[in-house]
Motif scaffolding. Structure first.
Motif, PDB file in Angstrom:
ATOM      1  N   VAL A  69       0.839  -1.199   0.000  1.00 17.41           N
ATOM      2  CA  VAL A  69       0.000   0.000   0.000  1.00 17.41           C
ATOM      3  C   VAL A  69       0.872   1.247   0.000  1.00 17.41           C
ATOM      4  N   GLY A  70       2.025   1.149   0.659  1.00 18.45           N
ATOM      5  CA  GLY A  70       2.973   2.251   0.661  1.00 18.45           C
ATOM      6  C   GLY A  70       2.619   3.355   1.630  1.00 18.45           C
ATOM      7  N   ASP A  71       1.480   3.963   1.448  1.00 15.33           N
ATOM      8  CA  ASP A  71       1.034   5.077   2.284  1.00 15.33           C
ATOM      9  C   ASP A  71      -0.429   5.327   1.951  1.00 15.33           C
ATOM     10  N   LEU A  72      -1.129   6.025   2.812  1.00 17.31           N
ATOM     11  CA  LEU A  72      -2.505   6.430   2.537  1.00 17.31           C
ATOM     12  C   LEU A  72      -2.704   7.854   3.035  1.00 17.31           C
ATOM     13  N   VAL A  73      -3.291   8.664   2.177  1.00 22.05           N
ATOM     14  CA  VAL A  73      -3.598  10.045   2.524  1.00 22.05           C
ATOM     15  C   VAL A  73      -5.053  10.326   2.172  1.00 22.05           C
ATOM     16  N   ILE A  74      -5.793  10.838   3.137  1.00 21.08           N
ATOM     17  CA  ILE A  74      -7.170  11.287   2.877  1.00 21.08           C
ATOM     18  C   ILE A  74      -7.078  12.682   2.278  1.00 21.08           C
ATOM     19  N   ILE A  75      -7.513  12.827   1.014  1.00 18.11           N
ATOM     20  CA  ILE A  75      -7.324  14.094   0.290  1.00 18.11           C
ATOM     21  C   ILE A  75      -8.616  14.888   0.139  1.00 18.11           C
ATOM     22  N   GLY A  76      -9.738  14.313   0.572  1.00 15.40           N
ATOM     23  CA  GLY A  76     -10.993  15.027   0.419  1.00 15.40           C
ATOM     24  C   GLY A  76     -12.027  14.527   1.410  1.00 15.40           C
ATOM     25  N   GLU A  77     -12.960  15.415   1.748  1.00 16.20           N
ATOM     26  CA  GLU A  77     -14.004  15.078   2.717  1.00 16.20           C
ATOM     27  C   GLU A  77     -15.195  15.995   2.472  1.00 16.20           C
ATOM     28  N   ARG A  78     -16.376  15.397   2.349  1.00 11.55           N
ATOM     29  CA  ARG A  78     -17.577  16.211   2.225  1.00 11.55           C
ATOM     30  C   ARG A  78     -18.772  15.440   2.775  1.00 11.55           C
ATOM     31  N   GLN A  79     -19.737  16.182   3.225  1.00 10.70           N
ATOM     32  CA  GLN A  79     -20.926  15.567   3.802  1.00 10.70           C
ATOM     33  C   GLN A  79     -21.917  15.249   2.700  1.00 10.70           C
ATOM     34  N   LEU A  80     -22.281  13.963   2.589  1.00  8.44           N
ATOM     35  CA  LEU A  80     -23.256  13.551   1.574  1.00  8.44           C
ATOM     36  C   LEU A  80     -24.666  13.871   2.036  1.00  8.44           C
ATOM     37  N   THR A  81     -24.987  13.335   3.181  1.00  7.80           N
ATOM     38  CA  THR A  81     -26.276  13.601   3.822  1.00  7.80           C
ATOM     39  C   THR A  81     -25.999  13.763   5.301  1.00  7.80           C
ATOM     40  N   LYS A  82     -26.993  14.129   6.024  1.00  3.76           N
ATOM     41  CA  LYS A  82     -26.786  14.284   7.466  1.00  3.76           C
ATOM     42  C   LYS A  82     -26.388  12.940   8.061  1.00  3.76           C
ATOM     43  N   GLY A  83     -25.242  12.933   8.703  1.00  5.02           N
ATOM     44  CA  GLY A  83     -24.779  11.701   9.322  1.00  5.02           C
ATOM     45  C   GLY A  83     -23.911  10.842   8.438  1.00  5.02           C
ATOM     46  N   THR A  84     -23.671  11.249   7.191  1.00  4.91           N
ATOM     47  CA  THR A  84     -22.822  10.470   6.293  1.00  4.91           C
ATOM     48  C   THR A  84     -21.773  11.373   5.650  1.00  4.91           C
ATOM     49  N   VAL A  85     -20.510  10.999   5.838  1.00  4.76           N
ATOM     50  CA  VAL A  85     -19.391  11.761   5.285  1.00  4.76           C
ATOM     51  C   VAL A  85     -18.678  10.911   4.246  1.00  4.76           C
ATOM     52  N   ARG A  86     -18.324  11.528   3.121  1.00  6.26           N
ATOM     53  CA  ARG A  86     -17.578  10.840   2.059  1.00  6.26           C
ATOM     54  C   ARG A  86     -16.115  11.255   2.132  1.00  6.26           C
ATOM     55  N   LEU A  87     -15.252  10.272   2.206  1.00  8.38           N
ATOM     56  CA  LEU A  87     -13.813  10.505   2.213  1.00  8.38           C
ATOM     57  C   LEU A  87     -13.220  10.054   0.888  1.00  8.38           C
ATOM     58  N   LEU A  88     -12.256  10.822   0.369  1.00  6.72           N
ATOM     59  CA  LEU A  88     -11.477  10.445  -0.802  1.00  6.72           C
ATOM     60  C   LEU A  88     -10.044  10.231  -0.361  1.00  6.72           C
ATOM     61  N   ALA A  89      -9.408   9.178  -0.839  1.00  6.28           N
ATOM     62  CA  ALA A  89      -8.040   8.882  -0.421  1.00  6.28           C
ATOM     63  C   ALA A  89      -7.225   8.357  -1.581  1.00  6.28           C
ATOM     64  N   VAL A  90      -5.918   8.553  -1.488  1.00  7.28           N
ATOM     65  CA  VAL A  90      -4.967   8.002  -2.455  1.00  7.28           C
ATOM     66  C   VAL A  90      -3.925   7.220  -1.675  1.00  7.28           C
ATOM     67  N   THR A  91      -3.185   6.382  -2.389  1.00  2.54           N
ATOM     68  CA  THR A  91      -2.183   5.536  -1.748  1.00  2.54           C
ATOM     69  C   THR A  91      -0.873   5.607  -2.517  1.00  2.54           C
ATOM     70  N   GLY A  92       0.138   4.943  -1.960  1.00  3.89           N
ATOM     71  CA  GLY A  92       1.412   4.778  -2.655  1.00  3.89           C
ATOM     72  C   GLY A  92       2.069   6.084  -3.045  1.00  3.89           C
ATOM     73  N   GLU A  93       2.565   6.133  -4.289  1.00  2.00           N
ATOM     74  CA  GLU A  93       3.243   7.316  -4.788  1.00  2.00           C
ATOM     75  C   GLU A  93       2.347   8.543  -4.763  1.00  2.00           C
ATOM     76  N   GLN A  94       1.070   8.358  -5.095  1.00  2.74           N
ATOM     77  CA  GLN A  94       0.144   9.490  -5.075  1.00  2.74           C
ATOM     78  C   GLN A  94       0.024  10.068  -3.668  1.00  2.74           C
ATOM     79  N   ALA A  95       0.019   9.193  -2.679  1.00  2.00           N
ATOM     80  CA  ALA A  95      -0.071   9.663  -1.299  1.00  2.00           C
ATOM     81  C   ALA A  95       1.179  10.442  -0.912  1.00  2.00           C
ATOM     82  N   GLN A  96       2.325   9.937  -1.305  1.00  2.00           N
ATOM     83  CA  GLN A  96       3.573  10.631  -0.987  1.00  2.00           C
ATOM     84  C   GLN A  96       3.625  11.996  -1.659  1.00  2.00           C
ATOM     85  N   GLN A  97       3.184  12.043  -2.900  1.00  3.27           N
ATOM     86  CA  GLN A  97       3.158  13.330  -3.613  1.00  3.27           C
ATOM     87  C   GLN A  97       2.193  14.296  -2.941  1.00  3.27           C
ATOM     88  N   ALA A  98       1.053  13.779  -2.459  1.00  2.00           N
ATOM     89  CA  ALA A  98       0.092  14.634  -1.765  1.00  2.00           C
ATOM     90  C   ALA A  98       0.716  15.235  -0.507  1.00  2.00           C
TER      91      ALA A  98
END
Length: 900
Positions: free
Chosen positions: A675-704
């Motif tokens: 996996v190398g690494d994991l970085v959460i690069i985004g977060e937004r509320q979909l509905t009340k009580g539900t949050v959407r997270l976006l993440a990248v791994t590996g080289e993309q995570a390191q670059q982030a």
């Protein structure tokens, strides 16, 4: 002399633009007295020369992977690590901010960037995919043309002993279209250094004007070339050293403006220099390359290569073997296709695409084009562009899934299959992969039989013809059909016994237990054919990496937010993963950091990932076992990180409470380390009580992470600028604008979300402070200009005049203060700006309305200047362009007097 030089330039232009092959009967060492210098000595002599004789600071080579610079695939020049200095973005508290004159030897990859010359690799013996760049730099005007040229000439002729008559130089001959004069200063410097006039040539911007990109620092360059022919016949010139004088900036409008500080940026290929000094017939015959890999196994200069030598050698061997196998198959496919083409037919785009990196064999498209060029065949470029566009659309759809489209088995087709007793597709071969000792994965092909074919409209057929899009139903498959949030596999299949004809498979979909493969048939295919399936290994591996990372993320969220945290959905492809989680509030930056830390810990331990099918009943009452609210098959597949499945499912062990254990049918890594690494690069509320997270791994995570660190440094630098304060409106306005641009960069960058939130909070405070400081300065400046105008104008109903103002904001403040001081006076002010632009602001006295309004007054004047205006009856503003301010002022007075 000008005529003879022009003639010489015309004859040598081709030699300058492309280096010839090294070698020939005239090729000889420079001297018969001492033995040729070894490459290590050549490099050391360069570095010592600049350090000891000219006071340069030696800096280490940067990594070939750009740090915090998404504009580059790889470091392709020594200057890359110094871009913050050229761009003026260097952190004033950083070590780099103190650099004045430096030198180094930089390892480079000839890919990406504006001046990479990648197309020349393989066409001669002087361009390399991986090469070493010797360079010296002078920042902020530490020295410029004369010193740079003198140092270069001294090193080449006195230290390395290259005969002066074997060296030629080129300089920038000007560009009338851009308004750039010839660089006669460089020409005269070379002549004064003793270069013969016939060896000093001028060229245009294509050869002798260097630019970092479409915008940014740039300037003329002068190049030093070596004559391989050695005064025997026509000169054969190869570029040795490029000296760039960065003195302009390419603006966004395409214009060139002088830089406030000038810089020197030079680069010389070590391989070419060593070949010249060793008198070898090619750069490959130097001691850098022969005996085979000897210098690389030793070349202590790069200790990180020594440290990972075994892993590097293993990976390179595997990649080389795979590439050569693909290349051999690609040649056979090309030859077979050419036999079927007419004499003037274009090479089919579909076949080229199937050979490419975006297709199945993984060959670069430019290599495919080169192979065709050698055979005198032209590629269908238009068709290739169409396929690239379709691929982009496909990637877009897979990045954010939309309603499923394409071929599907409807209820009637499924009923017919069931009526015929056709068993569901056996897709167990999708789990047939293993981990090699080197760390790479091996994916086994799968042989299957075609049970049914479908046309695009869903009609079942017994056969399909060449070029048809179709759906294939097979008895078994190793393709993963999209389900459980994991994107479908892609790849290709071949008919058994006819492995050179590839049938690209774009996706696989599961319908009622049957897996339908969407493919394009380059030749006919019929029911009963035996085929062999191959998944796109890079795509599959990317999905495996993201899926295992998703499980680790799920586990980490429970650790940070509590055991009641529930997953609401997920989707992943090789590019990124999306994870929806039930939570009452957005995660705090501290929670986001904690989640990433938990994942990093599991990745760092490189734990084994265990997968096993068990009876569904055995998973019913296991504490901590993660599952979604959906129907699972029986038996069900269990994925456990770090703990064997049998122990994880033992209720007495409580193991599922201590690690990630989930019901899952997806494909996963066999160890977490990949996996190398994991970085959460985004977060937004979909509905009340539900949050959407976006993440990248590996080289993309390191670059982030690197991007985040770079932006954090910029915020820190902006904080320092604001703390120093300014009494200048222009500087304060620039700082306010820079703050706005920095806010936009932080809002949109691919970076850690926790860091984004922290920087956004800091920038909000900074922008408020910057705007407050700017307003105070503007009010102070407006008061001063108001007083000056009142002294020029006696009391009356009208003031129409010009005033110097840096912005509309200042101009409006002046107008308002004038009207406050003289309530019965209507005021219109114009402020000339660069390039003929004019700012306009006005206010009408209450006593003059409603017959006379500010909006109409501003519109009349700005329309005269070809511009626009906006505002209200009382206050208005606008812009325009004119070279005749008096005419605009006359228009303003005439209109006002008519209304009054």
């Amino acid at each position: 002399m000008a005529a003879s030089m022009a003639a010489a330039a015309g004859g040598l232009r081709r030699a300058i633009r492309r280096s010839p092959l090294w070698g020939g009967p005239s090729r000889r060492p420079l001297s018969s007295e001492p033995p040729p210098a070894q490459a290590t000595a050549v490099r050391d002599a360069f570095l010592s020369f600049f350090r000891d004789r000219h006071g340069h600071r030696l800096v280490p080579s940067a990594s070939v992977r750009p740090r915090g610079d998404p504009s580059l695939l790889f470091v392709n020049a020594g200057m890359n690590q110094f871009k913050p200095i050229f761009l003026g973005t260097v952190n004033p508290r950083s070590e780099m901010a103190g650099f004045r004159r430096v030198a180094n030897s930089q390892k480079c990859v000839r890919a990406g960037g504006r001046h990479n010359d990648l197309e020349d690799v393989g066409r001669d013996l002087s361009h390399h995919t991986f090469f070493e760049m010797l360079g010296n730099w002078a920042f902020g005007g530490e020295y410029f043309k004369e010193e740079a040229c003198s140092m270069a000439w001294e090193l080449l002729t006195q230290v390395y002993g290259i005969p002066k008559d074997r060296l030629w130089v080129s300089y920038f001959g000007g560009d009338p279209k851009a308004g750039l004069d010839p660089d006669l200063e460089s020409r005269d410097i070379w002549l004064n250094l003793g270069v013969h006039a016939s060896h000093v040539l001028s060229f245009g911007p294509e050869e002798n004007f260097w630019e970092m990109g479409d915008t940014g620092p740039c300037g003329p360059c002068t190049e030093i070339h070596y004559d391989l022919a050695g005064r025997v016949g026509a000169p054969q010139l190869v570029e040795l050293w490029n000296l760039v004088f960065i003195q302009h900036n390419r603006e966004t409008d395409g214009s060139l403006q002088p830089l406030p500080q000038r810089h020197v940026d030079t680069g010389m290929g070590l391989e070419r220099l060593v070949a010249v000094l060793q008198g070898t017939p090619s750069t490959y015959d130097t001691d850098l390359f022969s005996p085979l890999l000897k210098a690389i196994h030793q070349g202590d200069t790069y200790p990180e290569l020594q440290k990972h030598s075994a892993q590097i050698a293993s990976l390179v061997s595997e990649e080389e073997a795979a590439f050569l196998a693909s290349l051999q198959r690609g040649r056979r496919i090309i030859d077979q296709t050419l036999r079927c083409l007419g004499p003037s037919e274009l090479f089919p785009a579909e076949v080229a695409w199937s050979l490419s990196l975006s297709g199945n064999l993984g060959l670069p498209l430019d290599l495919v084009e080169l192979m065709l060029e050698e055979k005198g065949v032209q590629l269908d470029s238009a068709g290739l562009a169409r396929l690239a566009q379709e691929e982009a659309k496909l990637r877009s759809r897979q990045a954010e899934p939309v309603q499923r489209q394409g071929l599907q088995l409807n209820v009637h087709a499924l009923g017919e299959l069931q009526r015929r007793g056709v068993p569901p597709t056996d897709d167990s071969p999708k789990y047939n992969y293993s981990l090699r000792p080197s760390g790479g994965y091996e994916f086994n092909p799968c042989e299957a039989q075609v049970l049914q074919l479908y046309l695009e409209d869903g009609t079942a057929v017994a056969s399909v013809g060449k070029g048809q899009h179709c759906g294939l139903l097979l008895d078994k498959t190793n393709f993963y059909a999209e389900q459980g949030g994991q994107a479908s596999d892609r790849g290709y299949l071949v008919r058994v016994g006819q492995e050179d004809v590839l049938f690209p498979v774009a996706r696989a979909q599961i319908c009622g237990g049957f897996i339908l493969h969407e493919a394009v048939a380059p030749e006919g295919l019929k029911v009963g054919d035996q085929v062999q399936l191959h998944v796109d290994e890079a795509w599959r591996l990317g999905c495996m990496e993201k899926h295992t990372a998703t499980h680790l993320l799920n586990w980490a969220l429970r650790q940070a937010l509590g055991p009641g945290t529930e997953q609401r959905g997920s989707h992943l492809n090789p590019e990124r993963l999306r994870f929806d989680v039930a939570t009452q509030a957005p995660l705090t930056p501290e929670q986001l950091q904690a989640v990433e830390g938990t994942v990093q810990e599991a990745v760092g331990q490189d734990e084994a990932v265990y997968m096993e099918e068990v009876a569904l009943a055995h998973t019913a009452h296991v504490p901590g076992l993660r599952s979604l609210d959906e129907v699972y098959p029986d038996p069900v597949r269990v994925v456990s990180v770090g703990v064997p499945v049998a122990r994880a499912l033992d209720p007495a062990s409580q193991a599922a409470l201590q690690t990630s254990v989930e019901l899952c049918c997806g494909t996963h890594l066999l160890r977490t380390g990949a996996v190398g690494d994991l970085v959460i690069i985004g977060e937004r509320q979909l509905t009340k009580g539900t949050v959407r997270l976006l993440a990248v791994t590996g080289e993309q995570a390191q670059q982030a992470r690197e991007v985040g660190q770079s932006l954090a440094q910029e915020v820190e630098a902006a904080t320092e600028r604001l703390s120093r304060g300014s009494q200048d409106v222009v500087e304060a306005h620039r700082l306010s604008k820079d703050m706005g641009r920095l806010i936009d960069a932080v809002d949109t960058a691919v970076m850690p979300q926790w860091q984004r939130r922290e920087l956004q909070a800091a920038l909000k405070v900074l922008q408020r402070r910057a705007n407050t400081a700017l307003r105070k300065l503007e009010l102070r400046q407006a008061a001063q200009k108001t007083q000056e105008l009142l002294q020029r104008h006696s009391e009356g109903p009208l003031i129409v005049d010009t005033v110097a103002a840096e912005s509309l904001s200042v101009l409006v403040k002046v107008v308002r203060q004038l009207c406050e001081r003289a309530p019965c006076t209507s005021v219109l002010l114009l402020s000339p700006q660069p390039q003929g632009h004019v700012l306009c602001a006005c206010q009408v006295a209450q006593s003059a309305m409603p017959a006379f309004t500010a909006e109409a007054w501003a519109l009349a004047v700005c329309s005269h200047m070809g511009g626009k205006a906006w505002g209200s009856q009382v206050v208005a503003q606008g812009t325009g362009t004119t070279a005749d301010l008096e005419a605009a002022l006359s228009t303003a007075r005439t209109y006002a007097l008519d209304q009054l």
